[in-house]
Enzyme design. Structure first.
Site, short mmCIF file in Angstrom:
data_model
loop_
_atom_site.label_atom_id
_atom_site.label_comp_id
_atom_site.label_asym_id
_atom_site.label_seq_id
_atom_site.Cartn_x
_atom_site.Cartn_y
_atom_site.Cartn_z
N GLY A 79 -42.85 -4.49 -27.93
CA GLY A 79 -42.37 -3.63 -26.85
C GLY A 79 -43.50 -2.75 -26.34
O GLY A 79 -44.68 -3.07 -26.51
N GLU A 112 -42.42 -10.46 -32.83
CA GLU A 112 -41.36 -9.97 -31.94
C GLU A 112 -40.11 -10.82 -32.20
O GLU A 112 -40.19 -12.04 -32.22
CB GLU A 112 -41.83 -10.09 -30.49
CG GLU A 112 -40.76 -9.97 -29.42
CD GLU A 112 -39.93 -8.71 -29.46
OE1 GLU A 112 -40.48 -7.62 -29.61
OE2 GLU A 112 -38.69 -8.84 -29.38
N HIS A 126 -57.90 -1.34 3.42
CA HIS A 126 -58.50 -2.58 2.95
C HIS A 126 -59.90 -2.29 2.44
O HIS A 126 -60.61 -1.50 3.07
CB HIS A 126 -58.57 -3.59 4.10
CG HIS A 126 -59.23 -4.87 3.72
ND1 HIS A 126 -58.59 -5.80 2.91
CD2 HIS A 126 -60.46 -5.37 3.98
CE1 HIS A 126 -59.40 -6.83 2.73
NE2 HIS A 126 -60.54 -6.60 3.35
P1 NAD Z 1 -39.26 -0.97 -27.48
O1 NAD Z 1 -37.79 -0.98 -27.43
O2 NAD Z 1 -40.05 -0.95 -26.22
O3 NAD Z 1 -39.78 -2.26 -28.28
C1 NAD Z 1 -39.35 -2.56 -29.58
C2 NAD Z 1 -39.53 -4.05 -29.76
O4 NAD Z 1 -39.35 -4.36 -31.13
C3 NAD Z 1 -38.52 -4.88 -28.99
O5 NAD Z 1 -39.23 -5.86 -28.29
C4 NAD Z 1 -37.62 -5.47 -30.08
O6 NAD Z 1 -37.11 -6.73 -29.74
C5 NAD Z 1 -38.59 -5.55 -31.23
N1 NAD Z 1 -37.98 -5.50 -32.57
C6 NAD Z 1 -37.00 -4.67 -33.01
N2 NAD Z 1 -36.78 -4.89 -34.34
C7 NAD Z 1 -37.65 -5.86 -34.73
C8 NAD Z 1 -37.92 -6.50 -35.98
N3 NAD Z 1 -37.24 -6.17 -37.08
N4 NAD Z 1 -38.88 -7.44 -36.01
C9 NAD Z 1 -39.57 -7.78 -34.88
N5 NAD Z 1 -39.37 -7.19 -33.68
C10 NAD Z 1 -38.42 -6.25 -33.61
O7 NAD Z 1 -39.65 0.23 -28.45
P2 NAD Z 1 -41.04 0.92 -28.75
O8 NAD Z 1 -42.18 0.06 -28.35
O9 NAD Z 1 -40.95 1.37 -30.17
O10 NAD Z 1 -40.99 2.17 -27.80
C11 NAD Z 1 -39.90 3.07 -27.89
C12 NAD Z 1 -39.62 3.73 -26.59
O11 NAD Z 1 -40.66 4.65 -26.30
C13 NAD Z 1 -39.56 2.77 -25.42
O12 NAD Z 1 -38.25 2.32 -25.20
C14 NAD Z 1 -40.06 3.60 -24.29
O13 NAD Z 1 -38.98 4.17 -23.64
C15 NAD Z 1 -40.90 4.68 -24.93
N6 NAD Z 1 -42.32 4.45 -24.66
C16 NAD Z 1 -42.74 4.41 -23.38
C17 NAD Z 1 -44.07 4.17 -23.11
C18 NAD Z 1 -44.52 4.15 -21.69
O14 NAD Z 1 -43.79 4.65 -20.82
N7 NAD Z 1 -45.67 3.56 -21.39
C19 NAD Z 1 -44.97 3.93 -24.12
C20 NAD Z 1 -44.51 3.96 -25.42
C21 NAD Z 1 -43.18 4.22 -25.67
#
Ligand code: NAD
Length: 474
Positions: free
Chosen positions: A181, A202, A442
């Site tokens: 994620g 993932e 541009h």
């Molecule tokens: P996320 O929800 O973006 O990603 C978590 C990922 O882990 C998902 O793809 C999920 O399918 C996977 N997953 C869950 N359990 C798993 C497992 N047991 N084994 C393998 N994969 C698994 O969460 P995040 O990356 O922890 O971020 C959390 C939140 O923080 C995000 O939802 C976002 O809102 C926020 N965030 C935003 C930014 C940004 O705006 N650039 C950056 C970092 C975090």
């Protein structure tokens, strides 16, 4: 007992924006947070330090890739202590600045851990155990979220969450990132550039689940080159300390496998901080996932208490929190207001960046809504070619009846900045022709928005894809 008109619990981008705006509106405001200055996770352990490290990663990657255009640098020497100190100086500068802004606004900043005693009193406990009580007319709850912990991961300095990964203690040789994620992929970008061998695991069939596939696939192609392995539809089922690392067992399509890593980063989502803040002493309701239930003004079940940011529901993004904060303050001062954005931009600061806003193709399909999609590949952008980065794409989701832009998706370097125009277009109800008729400088990457609008209209200058006769007749 001290008295305050408004108390804001939590000093992150939701809480401090709300407190500052309230003070600007003439409300006597107290802001409570455990840190010495406002900033929250975003500034101390999230958005800001990660972007500082991603800037360093981009420099390393660009220097390496300059070889292909005839510029060769010697191998970079990364002074980890200096890089860490610079990153920390960025955090100090910003949080210190917020402390100053808070003082200038005469906000009563209270350092400590807050807990509601009832619907009009908050108790704040300092690190030394001393307690103060604040009586308030209104409160805004902005306590944010924390990383989800995987129960089977051992307690070890080799197992990190996002906070640990940002500390940048070492650059491990073999690093496992659990979760493809936002956080997992941003941290994978940093550590891959610093030289770690990255494996991403993932559990869903693709990286960035929930994100448009046209966009996520461009990032996935790049990650497949920069990472050692990307294991999709795979879960970590166990992990245990071994002599020289952490032994991890995976369960995927092909059954069980195992491998050893020097460091494991868990980034599997975040959960709201709605426990241990005395909500049980109020009428505030929380849902099954721990989010506080709020109305369109961000008012909780307790009429004088509002909740904003991560604790008030998805998307858990800083900029959503700060806008909710303003709505809550406006509601407190009696303005007619609701939090009803058409588009909240999301940006993943990977390489390439991925950004989107408004309606996505998947959401349209789920709603059974008729849309038309226009794509502009960056291989046709002069600016992208001069940057030697043609792997991007800009796409528009357009209502075929009204020709209004309903959603925008961008992948490519700088997508996080470019999405602002898309957000404005969606929020203002712009038609594709408005975007196409707006003169874009541009050569810039912003032209890809104009050209994707032109592509929708069937006459993009740099892509020859005329509308079929049936489409033009319609
Ligand atoms: P996320 O929800 O973006 O990603 C978590 C990922 O882990 C998902 O793809 C999920 O399918 C996977 N997953 C869950 N359990 C798993 C497992 N047991 N084994 C393998 N994969 C698994 O969460 P995040 O990356 O922890 O971020 C959390 C939140 O923080 C995000 O939802 C976002 O809102 C926020 N965030 C935003 C930014 C940004 O705006 N650039 C950056 C970092 C975090």
């Amino acid at each position: 007992m001290e008295k305050t008109e408004l108390v804001v619990l939590g000093g992150g981008p939701g809480g401090y924006a709300a407190a500052f705006y309230a003070a600007d509106c003439g409300i006597r405001t107290s802001l409570v947070d455990i840190e010495p200055n406002p900033g929250g996770v975003c500034l101390y352990r999230g958005c800001i330090p990660s972007k500082a490290l991603l800037h360093a990663a981009a420099l390393l990657t660009e220097a390496e890739e300059a070889k292909s255009i005839g510029i060769q640098f010697s191998e970079p020497v990364v002074d980890l202590d200096k890089l860490r100190e610079w990153k920390e100086s960025v955090v100090r500068k910003l949080t210190g600045g917020l402390g100053q802004l808070s003082k200038q606004r005469k906000i009563n900043y209270v350092q400590g851990r807050g807990r509601f005693l009832d619907a009009s009193t908050l108790e704040v406990e300092s690190a030394d155990g001393s307690k103060r009580t604040l009586a308030f007319d209104h409160a805004i709850l902005a306590t944010g979220s924390r990383p989800v912990r995987l129960p089977f991961l051992p307690d070890s300095e080799r197992v990190l969450d996002s906070t640990g990964a940002l500390e940048l203690r070492v650059v491990p040789k073999r690093m496992l990132v659990i979760g493809g994620g936002y956080i997992g992929l941003e941290m994978a970008t940093v550590y891959a550039a610093l030289g770690s061998e990255i494996t991403v695991v993932e559990m869903t069939p693709g990286l960035l689940p929930g994100c448009d596939r046209d966009l996520a696939n461009v990032l996935a192609r790049r990650v497949s080159k920069t990472a050692k392995a990307v294991l999709l539809e795979t879960k970590v089922v166990s992990a245990s300390p071994a002599a020289t690392g952490i032994k991890v067992e995976f369960e995927g399509k092909e059954g069980k496998t195992s491998a050893e890593f020097d460091v494991v980063l868990a980034a599997v989502g975040r959960r709201p901080n709605s426990e241990n803040i005395g909500l049980e002493n109020t009428k505030i309701q929380i849902d099954k996932r721990g989010f506080v239930t709020v109305d369109s003004q961000r008012r909780t079940g307790e009429p004088t208490i509002f909740a904003i940011g991560d604790i008030a529901g998805e998307p858990m993004l800083a900029h959503k929190a700060s806008h909710e904060g303003r709505v809550a303050v406006d509601a407190i001062v009696g303005k007619k207001t609701v939090f009803e954005p058409v588009a909240i931009p999301a940006v993943v600061f990977t390489d390439p960046e991925v950004a989107w806003c408004g309606l996505t193709e998947n959401e349209a399909a789920a709603q059974g809504r008729k849309i038309e999609v226009a794509r502009f590949p960056w291989a046709a952008s002069g600016r992208a070619i001069t940057l030697n980065r043609t792997d991007g794409m800009t796409k528009l989701i357009v209502d075929p009846e009204t020709e209004r832009v309903l959603g925008v998706g961008i992948v490519g370097p700088g997508a996080g900045e470019l999405i602002a125009e898309g957000t404005l277009a969606v929020e203002m109800g712009a038609r594709a022709s408005d975007v196409a008729l707006t003169i874009h400088a541009h050569p810039t990457l912003s032209e890809t928005l104009m050209e994707s609008a032109e592509a929708f209209l069937g006459h993009s200058t740099h892509v020859y894809r005329p509308k079929k006769p049936a489409e033009t007749a319609a």
